[in-house]
Design an enzyme around this catalytic site. Structure first.
Site, short mmCIF file in Angstrom:
data_model
loop_
_atom_site.label_atom_id
_atom_site.label_comp_id
_atom_site.label_asym_id
_atom_site.label_seq_id
_atom_site.Cartn_x
_atom_site.Cartn_y
_atom_site.Cartn_z
N CYS A 1 -7.29 -1.22 1.61
CA CYS A 1 -6.19 -1.73 2.42
C CYS A 1 -6.75 -2.13 3.79
O CYS A 1 -7.48 -1.35 4.43
CB CYS A 1 -5.12 -0.66 2.57
N CYS B 1 0.85 -1.19 0.00
CA CYS B 1 0.00 0.00 0.00
C CYS B 1 0.89 1.24 0.00
O CYS B 1 1.79 1.36 0.83
CB CYS B 1 -0.90 -0.01 1.24
N CYS C 1 0.43 3.28 3.52
CA CYS C 1 0.92 2.81 4.82
C CYS C 1 2.02 1.77 4.75
O CYS C 1 2.62 1.42 5.76
CB CYS C 1 -0.23 2.26 5.66
N CYS D 1 -4.84 0.50 6.57
CA CYS D 1 -5.13 1.95 6.69
C CYS D 1 -6.45 2.36 6.04
O CYS D 1 -6.79 3.53 6.05
CB CYS D 1 -3.99 2.76 6.11
N CYS E 1 -8.68 -5.41 -9.62
CA CYS E 1 -8.30 -4.34 -10.53
C CYS E 1 -7.85 -3.17 -9.66
O CYS E 1 -8.68 -2.49 -9.05
CB CYS E 1 -9.50 -3.99 -11.40
#
Length: 150
Positions: free
Chosen positions: A106, A57, A60, A109, A131
């Site tokens: 995510c 991510c 984070c 976060c 996607c």
């Protein structure tokens, strides 16, 4: 698909104010990650990348996907057939475009990553296509030619 994945990610949750996110992310990152935007197809950094490694991510740093699950869907965004592990991402019902979709966020976060599509007929083990916006990810290449970590 349930609102949350069955198990939670091992990392501690990351919670920041909107002002903190605005200071830490570029305008494009903020628009996608925090406002559930979408980058234009075929413009992102990773849509056509074949480098082995782990995709984390961008907000984070939580590890979300690996290159082993990445495949060429020819849709203009990075596509994966599964996350790195259960609990790394969470799923939300999204009716924002006049249709029902599954938003992928995510698990650490709660940043917007993209959407999950099922039953499209891709020759993958799950028949799923995560996607994901390139701007939501940072690729950590595998070291010394090793395959991507588990």
């Amino acid at each position: 698909m349930s609102e949350n994945s069955a198990s939670e990610a091992q990392q501690p949750k990351v919670t920041k104010s909107d002002d903190e996110w605005k200071r830490e992310l570029s305008p494009a990152e903020y628009q996608v990650l925090r406002q559930a935007g979408t980058e234009r197809p075929y413009t992102g950094e990773y849509w056509d990348t074949h480098t082995e490694g782990v995709y984390a991510c961008r907000a984070c740093g939580a590890e979300l996907f690996t290159s082993r699950e990445k495949f060429d869907s020819h849709c203009g965004w990075p596509s994966f057939f599964a996350p790195l592990a259960e609990g790394r991402v969470r799923y939300l019902r999204d009716e924002s475009m006049g249709m029902v979709r599954v938003e992928v966020r995510c698990g650490t976060c709660d940043s917007h990553l993209g959407h999950l599509f099922e039953g499209e007929g891709y020759a993958t083990p799950t028949d799923q296509r995560f996607c994901i916006n390139s701007v939501s990810l940072s690729l950590r290449p595998a070291d010394d030619g090793e395959t991507s970590p588990q």
